[in-house]
Design a protein around this motif. Sequence first.
Motif, PDB file in Angstrom:
ATOM      1  N   ARG A   8       0.640  -0.093 -12.890  1.00  9.90           N
ATOM      2  CA  ARG A   8       1.760   0.346 -12.052  1.00  9.90           C
ATOM      3  C   ARG A   8       1.462   0.111 -10.578  1.00  9.90           C
ATOM      4  O   ARG A   8       2.356  -0.261  -9.811  1.00  9.90           O
ATOM      5  CB  ARG A   8       2.060   1.830 -12.315  1.00  9.90           C
ATOM      6  N   VAL A   9       0.209   0.333 -10.180  1.00  8.67           N
ATOM      7  CA  VAL A   9      -0.193   0.040  -8.795  1.00  8.67           C
ATOM      8  C   VAL A   9      -0.046  -1.452  -8.515  1.00  8.67           C
ATOM      9  O   VAL A   9       0.477  -1.859  -7.469  1.00  8.67           O
ATOM     10  CB  VAL A   9      -1.642   0.511  -8.547  1.00  8.67           C
ATOM     11  N   ALA A  10      -0.498  -2.281  -9.439  1.00 10.58           N
ATOM     12  CA  ALA A  10      -0.384  -3.731  -9.268  1.00 10.58           C
ATOM     13  C   ALA A  10       1.066  -4.170  -9.185  1.00 10.58           C
ATOM     14  O   ALA A  10       1.415  -5.072  -8.413  1.00 10.58           O
ATOM     15  CB  ALA A  10      -1.091  -4.451 -10.421  1.00 10.58           C
ATOM     16  N   ASP A  11       1.931  -3.524  -9.962  1.00  5.61           N
ATOM     17  CA  ASP A  11       3.346  -3.896  -9.961  1.00  5.61           C
ATOM     18  C   ASP A  11       4.005  -3.625  -8.613  1.00  5.61           C
ATOM     19  O   ASP A  11       5.037  -4.246  -8.294  1.00  5.61           O
ATOM     20  CB  ASP A  11       4.091  -3.146 -11.064  1.00  5.61           C
ATOM     21  N   THR A  12       3.450  -2.709  -7.829  1.00  6.09           N
ATOM     22  CA  THR A  12       3.984  -2.465  -6.484  1.00  6.09           C
ATOM     23  C   THR A  12       3.517  -3.525  -5.485  1.00  6.09           C
ATOM     24  O   THR A  12       3.983  -3.544  -4.343  1.00  6.09           O
ATOM     25  CB  THR A  12       3.573  -1.080  -5.953  1.00  6.09           C
ATOM     26  N   GLY A  13       2.569  -4.389  -5.908  1.00  9.43           N
ATOM     27  CA  GLY A  13       2.100  -5.473  -5.052  1.00  9.43           C
ATOM     28  C   GLY A  13       0.830  -5.190  -4.290  1.00  9.43           C
ATOM     29  O   GLY A  13       0.440  -5.972  -3.423  1.00  9.43           O
ATOM     30  N   VAL A  14       0.128  -4.089  -4.610  1.00  7.49           N
ATOM     31  CA  VAL A  14      -1.047  -3.702  -3.832  1.00  7.49           C
ATOM     32  C   VAL A  14      -2.122  -4.777  -3.860  1.00  7.49           C
ATOM     33  O   VAL A  14      -2.625  -5.210  -2.819  1.00  7.49           O
ATOM     34  CB  VAL A  14      -1.615  -2.355  -4.326  1.00  7.49           C
ATOM     35  N   PHE A  15      -2.518  -5.237  -5.042  1.00 12.89           N
ATOM     36  CA  PHE A  15      -3.606  -6.215  -5.122  1.00 12.89           C
ATOM     37  C   PHE A  15      -3.158  -7.587  -4.625  1.00 12.89           C
ATOM     38  O   PHE A  15      -3.973  -8.366  -4.110  1.00 12.89           O
ATOM     39  CB  PHE A  15      -4.128  -6.299  -6.557  1.00 12.89           C
ATOM     40  N   ALA A  16      -1.884  -7.872  -4.749  1.00 16.33           N
ATOM     41  CA  ALA A  16      -1.353  -9.146  -4.263  1.00 16.33           C
ATOM     42  C   ALA A  16      -1.469  -9.270  -2.747  1.00 16.33           C
ATOM     43  O   ALA A  16      -1.438 -10.378  -2.205  1.00 16.33           O
ATOM     44  CB  ALA A  16       0.107  -9.298  -4.686  1.00 16.33           C
ATOM     45  N   LEU A  17      -1.638  -8.140  -2.048  1.00 19.21           N
ATOM     46  CA  LEU A  17      -1.759  -8.166  -0.593  1.00 19.21           C
ATOM     47  C   LEU A  17      -3.041  -8.859  -0.129  1.00 19.21           C
ATOM     48  O   LEU A  17      -3.121  -9.317   1.015  1.00 19.21           O
ATOM     49  CB  LEU A  17      -1.723  -6.736  -0.037  1.00 19.21           C
ATOM     50  N   ALA A  18      -4.042  -8.931  -1.007  1.00 19.35           N
ATOM     51  CA  ALA A  18      -5.304  -9.590  -0.665  1.00 19.35           C
ATOM     52  C   ALA A  18      -5.390 -11.005  -1.230  1.00 19.35           C
ATOM     53  O   ALA A  18      -6.396 -11.686  -1.023  1.00 19.35           O
ATOM     54  CB  ALA A  18      -6.485  -8.765  -1.177  1.00 19.35           C
ATOM     55  N   VAL A  19      -4.351 -11.434  -1.929  1.00 19.26           N
ATOM     56  CA  VAL A  19      -4.350 -12.743  -2.585  1.00 19.26           C
ATOM     57  C   VAL A  19      -3.365 -13.665  -1.862  1.00 19.26           C
ATOM     58  O   VAL A  19      -2.208 -13.291  -1.649  1.00 19.26           O
ATOM     59  CB  VAL A  19      -3.957 -12.607  -4.073  1.00 19.26           C
ATOM     60  N   PRO A  20      -3.790 -14.880  -1.483  1.00 20.72           N
ATOM     61  CA  PRO A  20      -2.868 -15.814  -0.819  1.00 20.72           C
ATOM     62  C   PRO A  20      -1.674 -16.168  -1.701  1.00 20.72           C
ATOM     63  O   PRO A  20      -1.752 -16.122  -2.934  1.00 20.72           O
ATOM     64  CB  PRO A  20      -3.751 -17.043  -0.560  1.00 20.72           C
ATOM     65  N   GLU A  21      -0.583 -16.554  -1.057  1.00 16.72           N
ATOM     66  CA  GLU A  21       0.653 -16.845  -1.783  1.00 16.72           C
ATOM     67  C   GLU A  21       0.481 -17.989  -2.770  1.00 16.72           C
ATOM     68  O   GLU A  21       1.089 -17.984  -3.842  1.00 16.72           O
ATOM     69  CB  GLU A  21       1.766 -17.178  -0.792  1.00 16.72           C
ATOM     70  N   GLU A  22      -0.339 -18.980  -2.430  1.00 12.97           N
ATOM     71  CA  GLU A  22      -0.490 -20.135  -3.323  1.00 12.97           C
ATOM     72  C   GLU A  22      -1.177 -19.782  -4.640  1.00 12.97           C
ATOM     73  O   GLU A  22      -1.197 -20.584  -5.575  1.00 12.97           O
ATOM     74  CB  GLU A  22      -1.251 -21.262  -2.629  1.00 12.97           C
ATOM     75  N   TYR A  23      -1.758 -18.561  -4.724  1.00 13.42           N
ATOM     76  CA  TYR A  23      -2.398 -18.131  -5.965  1.00 13.42           C
ATOM     77  C   TYR A  23      -1.662 -16.936  -6.584  1.00 13.42           C
ATOM     78  O   TYR A  23      -2.252 -16.152  -7.317  1.00 13.42           O
ATOM     79  CB  TYR A  23      -3.857 -17.782  -5.707  1.00 13.42           C
ATOM     80  N   GLY A  24      -0.390 -16.791  -6.249  1.00 20.63           N
ATOM     81  CA  GLY A  24       0.411 -15.741  -6.859  1.00 20.63           C
ATOM     82  C   GLY A  24       0.429 -14.428  -6.119  1.00 20.63           C
ATOM     83  O   GLY A  24       0.922 -13.420  -6.649  1.00 20.63           O
ATOM     84  N   GLY A  25      -0.099 -14.419  -4.888  1.00 21.98           N
ATOM     85  CA  GLY A  25      -0.152 -13.181  -4.124  1.00 21.98           C
ATOM     86  C   GLY A  25       0.896 -13.082  -3.041  1.00 21.98           C
ATOM     87  O   GLY A  25       1.820 -13.891  -2.963  1.00 21.98           O
ATOM     88  N   LEU A  26       0.719 -12.090  -2.172  1.00 22.98           N
ATOM     89  CA  LEU A  26       1.611 -11.850  -1.042  1.00 22.98           C
ATOM     90  C   LEU A  26       0.886 -11.969   0.293  1.00 22.98           C
ATOM     91  O   LEU A  26       1.501 -11.792   1.340  1.00 22.98           O
ATOM     92  CB  LEU A  26       2.209 -10.430  -1.139  1.00 22.98           C
ATOM     93  N   GLY A  27      -0.397 -12.213   0.264  1.00 20.40           N
ATOM     94  CA  GLY A  27      -1.231 -12.086   1.449  1.00 20.40           C
ATOM     95  C   GLY A  27      -1.681 -13.398   2.048  1.00 20.40           C
ATOM     96  O   GLY A  27      -1.168 -14.466   1.695  1.00 20.40           O
ATOM     97  N   PRO A  28      -2.666 -13.210   2.937  1.00 19.89           N
ATOM     98  CA  PRO A  28      -3.346 -11.947   3.247  1.00 19.89           C
ATOM     99  C   PRO A  28      -2.548 -11.052   4.184  1.00 19.89           C
ATOM    100  O   PRO A  28      -2.046 -11.505   5.204  1.00 19.89           O
ATOM    101  CB  PRO A  28      -4.653 -12.399   3.901  1.00 19.89           C
ATOM    102  N   ARG A  29      -2.475  -9.749   3.830  1.00 18.50           N
ATOM    103  CA  ARG A  29      -1.738  -8.771   4.625  1.00 18.50           C
ATOM    104  C   ARG A  29      -2.575  -7.499   4.743  1.00 18.50           C
ATOM    105  O   ARG A  29      -2.360  -6.507   4.045  1.00 18.50           O
ATOM    106  CB  ARG A  29      -0.375  -8.485   3.994  1.00 18.50           C
ATOM    107  N   PRO A  30      -3.561  -7.501   5.647  1.00 23.86           N
ATOM    108  CA  PRO A  30      -4.490  -6.365   5.738  1.00 23.86           C
ATOM    109  C   PRO A  30      -3.853  -5.063   6.196  1.00 23.86           C
ATOM    110  O   PRO A  30      -4.307  -3.984   5.787  1.00 23.86           O
ATOM    111  CB  PRO A  30      -5.547  -6.852   6.739  1.00 23.86           C
ATOM    112  N   VAL A  31      -2.832  -5.104   7.041  1.00 24.91           N
ATOM    113  CA  VAL A  31      -2.210  -3.853   7.489  1.00 24.91           C
ATOM    114  C   VAL A  31      -1.531  -3.154   6.321  1.00 24.91           C
ATOM    115  O   VAL A  31      -1.707  -1.945   6.100  1.00 24.91           O
ATOM    116  CB  VAL A  31      -1.199  -4.120   8.626  1.00 24.91           C
ATOM    117  N   GLU A  32      -0.770  -3.903   5.540  1.00 20.93           N
ATOM    118  CA  GLU A  32      -0.118  -3.319   4.371  1.00 20.93           C
ATOM    119  C   GLU A  32      -1.149  -2.844   3.353  1.00 20.93           C
ATOM    120  O   GLU A  32      -0.943  -1.840   2.653  1.00 20.93           O
ATOM    121  CB  GLU A  32       0.839  -4.324   3.731  1.00 20.93           C
TER     122      GLU A  32
END
Length: 318
Positions: A46-70
């Motif tokens: 459920r935490v992952a579904d909110t995008g928490v871990f994706a914040l540390a993963v670059p977009e080209e690998y399925g993430g949303l980051g890097p976004r250290p503030v979030e």
Amino acid sequence: MRFLLDTEQRAFADSLRAMLTAADTPAVVRQWSRGEHAPGRALWQRVADTGVFALAVPEEYGGLGPRPVELAVAFLELGRCAAPGPLVETVAAAVLLGEGPPALRFLPGLAAGGTVATVAAPGGPALDGDAATLHLAATNGGLVLSPGPGPVRPSLDPARRLTPLTPGGELLNPDPPWGGALAWARLATAAQALGLGLALLDRTVAYVRQRTQFGVPVGSFQAVKHRLADAVIALEFARPLVFGAALSLRQADVAAAKLKACEAAYTTARTALQLHGAIGYTAEYDLSLWLTKARALRTAWGTPEECREAVLGGAGDG
């Protein structure tokens, strides 16, 4: 300096806090401490579904980051609810895997929550190796994919299950970005400690308002007010350091944030224990889940002495 979250960041924090509160994290933590990982893995997803871990993963690998503030916003809420699991270690793993084939192989799973990672520094144990599905060891020869964990070792925090990693395994990267991973890990730990301290403060304030002595709430006593004021000052001083470090990601900044946030959480834990009295010492009382974690986070990803060295040395980017 005062850092204000924007509307989107505040909404993210509010939604994450509501989800974690509804999940009854104290019950999940107690089960995790006993090695019963199913409820914790469900919460992890459920935490992952909110995008928490994706914040540390670059977009080209399925993430949303890097976004250290979030990420700092998210880990503050994870700390506030004492969520269990190798949360910081998964963030560190995302940075260590870097680019190329290892990143393509593992980062999408980390971002989506299907992969739970843990990382062992040279010569040290890994956190929650018995629950992780990806075991990374930082060795003198580089980043290694370990075959698996060893037996669980006792920890100051029963919910932090330490395990050695089996030597050997596949070499993933002979020169991983250890400095960058350390910066992200210390930032996440600092934010987690800040949230932990804020939760301890809130619980203690509520308790001293209810507990009476000589016919009045103990929270009305001047000595109690002074102790709580010291905790508030320590936490509020740590807050801008955490978000300032999230903006810069300099080693000295994240070390300072980690040092002050963890010390503030530990100070607040000692105050909470004193003001709760004998009930604060009982493992059955939920307060203990936050108290033990505050002690353990002081040395996670760098002791106070190591962080002071980094601050005094003025270390730059990792």
